[in-house]
Scaffold this motif. Structure first.
Motif, short mmCIF file in Angstrom:
data_model
loop_
_atom_site.label_atom_id
_atom_site.label_comp_id
_atom_site.label_asym_id
_atom_site.label_seq_id
_atom_site.Cartn_x
_atom_site.Cartn_y
_atom_site.Cartn_z
N PHE A 625 0.51 -1.49 -0.26
CA PHE A 625 0.32 -0.07 0.28
C PHE A 625 0.73 0.91 0.09
N SER A 626 0.84 1.79 -1.17
CA SER A 626 1.59 2.87 -1.64
C SER A 626 1.81 4.39 -1.05
N LEU A 627 1.91 5.50 -1.22
CA LEU A 627 1.50 6.38 -1.02
C LEU A 627 0.59 7.03 -2.18
N ILE A 628 0.98 6.54 -3.41
CA ILE A 628 -0.50 6.38 -4.25
C ILE A 628 -1.88 6.00 -4.12
N SER A 629 -1.63 4.91 -3.57
CA SER A 629 -2.48 3.91 -3.05
C SER A 629 -3.59 4.72 -1.97
N VAL A 630 -2.96 5.99 -1.27
CA VAL A 630 -3.26 6.70 -0.37
C VAL A 630 -4.50 7.47 -1.02
N LYS A 631 -3.64 8.10 -1.74
CA LYS A 631 -4.44 9.15 -2.10
C LYS A 631 -5.53 8.64 -2.95
N VAL A 662 -15.03 -0.71 1.50
CA VAL A 662 -13.69 -1.15 0.95
C VAL A 662 -14.00 -1.61 -0.05
N SER A 663 -13.58 -1.69 -1.43
CA SER A 663 -12.71 -2.74 -2.17
C SER A 663 -12.14 -4.18 -1.92
N ARG A 664 -11.57 -4.89 -2.00
CA ARG A 664 -10.83 -5.95 -2.07
C ARG A 664 -9.77 -5.40 -2.86
N ASP A 665 -9.05 -5.18 -3.11
CA ASP A 665 -7.90 -4.01 -3.72
C ASP A 665 -7.93 -2.88 -2.94
N HIS A 666 -8.55 -2.54 -2.16
CA HIS A 666 -8.27 -1.08 -1.81
C HIS A 666 -8.35 -0.49 -1.96
N LEU A 731 -3.58 7.17 7.83
CA LEU A 731 -3.27 6.42 6.41
C LEU A 731 -2.00 6.92 6.22
N LEU A 732 -1.47 8.45 6.17
CA LEU A 732 -0.20 8.51 6.18
C LEU A 732 0.57 7.90 7.61
N LEU A 733 0.50 8.28 8.41
CA LEU A 733 0.97 7.84 9.88
C LEU A 733 0.81 6.29 10.92
N GLY A 734 -0.37 5.81 10.47
CA GLY A 734 -0.50 4.79 11.20
C GLY A 734 -0.16 3.89 10.58
N LYS A 735 0.44 3.34 9.74
CA LYS A 735 0.73 2.00 8.71
C LYS A 735 1.69 1.08 9.54
#
Length: 827
Positions: A625-631, A662-666, A731-735
């Motif tokens: 799960f990347s920054l792109i995924s977060v956005k 939330v979808s299965r691909d998040h 999403l940004l701090l709690g991974k």
């Protein structure tokens, strides 16, 4: 307070005998009947089904069940030229068109009940001949003129059709003993209803004193008291413009009701409710509170119907289906006086012709000058009054409670199971947009508890169609989820009526009952806990009203970020502690999508922000799960809020994250529980469009001498000020962080000087999304790019956290939030 169960078919008390017959003679003839017939039904021990391949035939009269009528080829081969439906209000899936094509005349007589006190042959008080016997005798006489045969049938071919068939043969001079012997050889289980037995014996005694003409007794009216019958018909004829229709109270009984021939839907419903109160609830000290009226046509499939309720089907669609499917005439009355009188409820005020554009959110919007819409009803109309609740008074106050009813199996007959006792164990539903009827592929009875807080008792289901309910263990009812107000089951449904299009409505003369039945619903069925929550969900400003609005505006939800609603349905549920007690309830059906399943955003955040997860699948996707995924996820969430705004929903409850899937691909989300916090939809004129004086800024814009209100009003009432920032922080701090990490780190960043705060932000995000240690050694150029990117990202995060310009108002409105998230650096 439970309702009284339907009456048994055994005689509970004797009634006065008619036509001068003595009690001794009556008992003697009843003994003869019970010696030859009224035997147990032949049930196959393996299939537990009735073993009844062919009807009984006695001198051109055939007595059988509904399946015999459906075997058209057999009827033709055996010379049957007419069939008489003796069941209550028609039987499912009768091949009426095929019968007519084969030259077999179809008639019905609609015997309302199979009870001991039902006047099948004559009135039990004064001996006036019944209309049922008149119809049967007339059709049999017509059949004999063509040397044909008459099949009389009901559901099981046991009581109603058998009694009428034997009575017709008595009228043609056949001795009762000979008739019974023929039945004993072919169909020994007939005449189980002891009340019908007594009526048959009374008719036999009356015929002993009646002359025969050409081998047949006089017309049925003359056989009985012709003077009384004529007087009764004369009284009925004075009720001008009134017709008699059948009213079915599902799970309890059916009754005759007189309604105006031309009347509004509201007027007819009031007649039905008054009749139910008078004959059913009055003795209990209660009255019908919440109910639905469902219209069906006599002789058609019982699932070929639709509710006359605008909560389920828009009024214009109701009118179109009544015109096309039932050939009912729609009458418009543009009288202002009548309009004021008949349209106390706005749900029955529409224009005489409304456009139907599936891409338009206002396709059924009424004009400002409403007309009163009346329908010309006919005697073939059948109405079901589905009662959900009943009201009663106590200590000067009015209370409302669920309307329940008891079902008991008859000990004397195996055939009287749930499917033959006015109880439909299939989930019924209707499409919001088209009114098309659907039914669950399999029988399904849900469970409930007297105490709505006992959530476990709502989890059971039974799939028994025609037997007492056998509930599975909790958790096996296709449960998708459970919240504070409702439980959601997965149920598959198929259409039971045609999908009518605008072209069908315009060319109704060419409509075919054999139209294809497209679609298949894989539905998430939402059942509220308890009556109060169900009633709240049905309000126009609550979930049911908004669900229909969202469905009409489906073109504004093309990306499917808001759950697609199918429609409302009527479900049968049984008391988990007392399975013989039933009630009906309204459920909301939406489309179930395997891609989203039941994975809520709350569960997603729990998996994402935890260092205690041991599931390898969760660990794997979280690592990717990347920054792109977060956005992408945040953009999908805000776009879903925007889509709610586009369809006019005023509010959304975002507080506990369970209303977001939330979808299965998040990568994408879907909003559900669109109840608008009971604030309804945005209407014109609206402060959301024009602004208001009590706006947050209370600002005005002056143009010349005109004073305009502020237009900066949030388009959607949703908690962006608290919940959305927390989602962004986590999403940004709690991974993969331990509990409390995000809140502690956010506080540390907030208190630190700006540059120090940015370094703290960079440190956490670097650990969460970049392997900087190896990158610095192996690819220094890439490392430098990452550091520059982290600098931009930390600047954005600090500005967003502190609500500094340009993000000072980013949590005020979804469009401000969208602009802020759009600037989240990802490259």
């Amino acid at each position: 307070m439970a309702n009284k169960p339907p009456s048994s078919k055994r005689m509970k008390r004797s009634r006065p005998l008619l036509f001068g017959i003595k009690e001794k003679e009556m008992n003697s003839r009843l003994k003869l009947i019970r010696k030859l017939v009224a035997k147990p039904m032949p049930i196959d021990p393996e299939t537990r089904m009735l073993n009844d391949p062919t009807p009984a035939e006695i001198s051109s009269v055939l007595i059988g069940n509904k399946y015999h009528c459906c075997n058209v080829d057999w009827l033709v081969e055996n010379g049957v030229t007419a069939v008489l439906n003796c069941a209550s209000g028609g039987i499912s899936k009768l091949p009426i068109d095929t019968l007519v094509e084969k030259g077999i005349e179809y008639q019905f007589t609609n015997v309302r009940r199979d009870d001991v006190d039902y006047p099948l042959l004559h009135s039990l008080s004064d001996g006036v001949c019944s209309q049922h016997l008149e119809i049967a005798k007339s059709l049999y006489a017509k059949t004999l003129k063509t040397n044909g045969k008459l099949l009389l049938f009901c559901v099981a071919g046991q009581n109603r059709s058998a009694t009428l068939g034997l009575a017709v043969l008595l009228l043609w001079g056949h001795p009762l003993k000979d008739i019974l012997r023929s039945c004993a050889d072919q169909r020994s289980f007939v005449m189980e209803n002891q009340g019908f037995q007594r009526q048959l014996v009374e008719l036999e005694h009356l015929l002993k004193t009646t002359k025969m003409i050409n081998g047949v007794y006089c017309h049925a009216d003359a056989v009985y008291n012709h003077e009384k019958a004529t007087r009764r018909k004369s009284l009925l004829s004075k009720e001008e413009n009134m017709i008699e229709v059948e009213l079915l109270i599902p799970g309890h009984c059916s009754m005759d009701v007189k309604i105006p021939e031309v009347a509004t839907i509201a007027s007819v419903k009031q007649c039905l409710v008054d009749q139910a109160n008078k004959n059913l609830l009055h003795d209990e000290g209660r009255a019908v509170a919440k109910s639905w009226v469902v219209l069906a046509g006599f002789g058609h499939d019982s699932m070929y119907d639709f509710p006359l309720e605008t909560a389920a089907v828009d009024l214009q669609v109701q009118l179109d289906r009544m015109k096309v499917m039932f050939r009912l005439e729609i009458v418009s009355t543009p009288s202002p006086t009548d309009a004021a009188k008949d349209n106390n409820s706005s749900i029955h005020s529409i224009t005489s012709k409304a456009s139907f554009d599936s891409d338009s959110p206002s396709m059924h919007s009424p004009r400002k000058a409403p007309e009163v819409i009346r329908i010309r009803w006919n005697s073939k109309c059948r109405f079901a009054l589905v009662i959900f609740s009943a009201s009663y008074e106590k200590d000067g106050q009015t209370f409302e409670e669920p309307w329940t009813f008891e079902h008991k199996e008859r000990s004397s007959s195996k055939s009287s199971l749930l499917q033959n006792n006015l109880i439909d164990t299939y989930l019924r539903a209707w499409d919001f947009e088209t009114g098309q009827a659907f039914a669950s592929c399999d029988p399904i009875v849900f469970s409930f508890a007297d105490d709505p807080r006992d959530r476990r008792s709502f989890m059971k289901i039974s799939t028994q169609a025609n037997a007492p309910q056998q509930f599975r263990a909790p958790g096996e009812g296709g449960i998708l989820g459970m919240g504070a107000n409702a439980i959601v089951h997965q149920v598959e449904l198929d259409p039971t009526s045609p999908l009518l299009t605008p072209r069908d409505w315009e060319k109704s003369d060419g409509f075919s009952w054999m139209d294809a039945l497209p679609q298949h619903w894989n539905a998430a069925v939402k059942r509220p806990f308890g009556l109060s929550k169900m009633l709240a969900s049905l309000k126009d400003s609550s979930e049911a009203g908004l669900a229909k609005r969202v469905r009409y505006a489906n073109s504004l939800n093309k990306d499917g970020r808001v759950v697609r609603f199918y429609g409302l349905g009527v479900a049968l549920s049984a008391n988990a502690d007392r399975p013989g007690q039933y009630k009906y309830e309204v459920a909301i059906l939406s489309r179930y999508e395997e891609e989203f399943s039941s994975y809520t955003m709350r569960k997603f955040m729990e998996d994402y922000c935890s260092n205690r997860v041991t599931d390898p699948k969760v660990i794997k996707w979280r690592k990717k799960f990347s920054l792109i995924s977060v956005k992408v996820l945040l953009v999908s969430l805000l776009n879903a809020f925007r889509d709610l705004t586009l369809v006019g929903v005023r509010a959304f409850d975002f507080n506990h994250l369970n209303n977001v899937l939330v979808s299965r691909d998040h990568q994408t989300v879907k909003l559900l529980d669109i109840d608008g916090m009971s604030k309804g939809t945005i209407e014109f004129d609206s402060e959301y469009i024009q602004g208001s004086d009590d706006d947050d800024h209370n600002s005005t814009i002056t143009s010349g001498s005109s004073r305009q209100k502020s237009v900066h009003k949030p388009a959607l009432d949703v908690d962006l000020n608290t919940i959305l920032p927390n989602v962004v922080y986590q999403l940004l701090l709690g991974k993969g962080r331990p509990p409390g990490f995000v809140s502690n780190k956010k506080s540390e960043i907030w208190r630190a000087p700006k540059e120090k705060a940015k370094e703290l932000i960079k440190e956490v995000i670097r650990e969460n999304f970049f392997d900087s240690s190896s990158l610095a050694l192996e690819e220094p150029d890439e490392f430098e790019k990452v550091e520059k990117h982290l600098a931009r990202l930390s600047e954005w995060f600090w500005t967003m956290l502190k609500k500094q310009e340009p993000w000072g108002n980013w949590t005020k409105d979804i469009y401000d939030a969208m602009r802020c998230i759009d600037h989240l650096p990802i490259a």
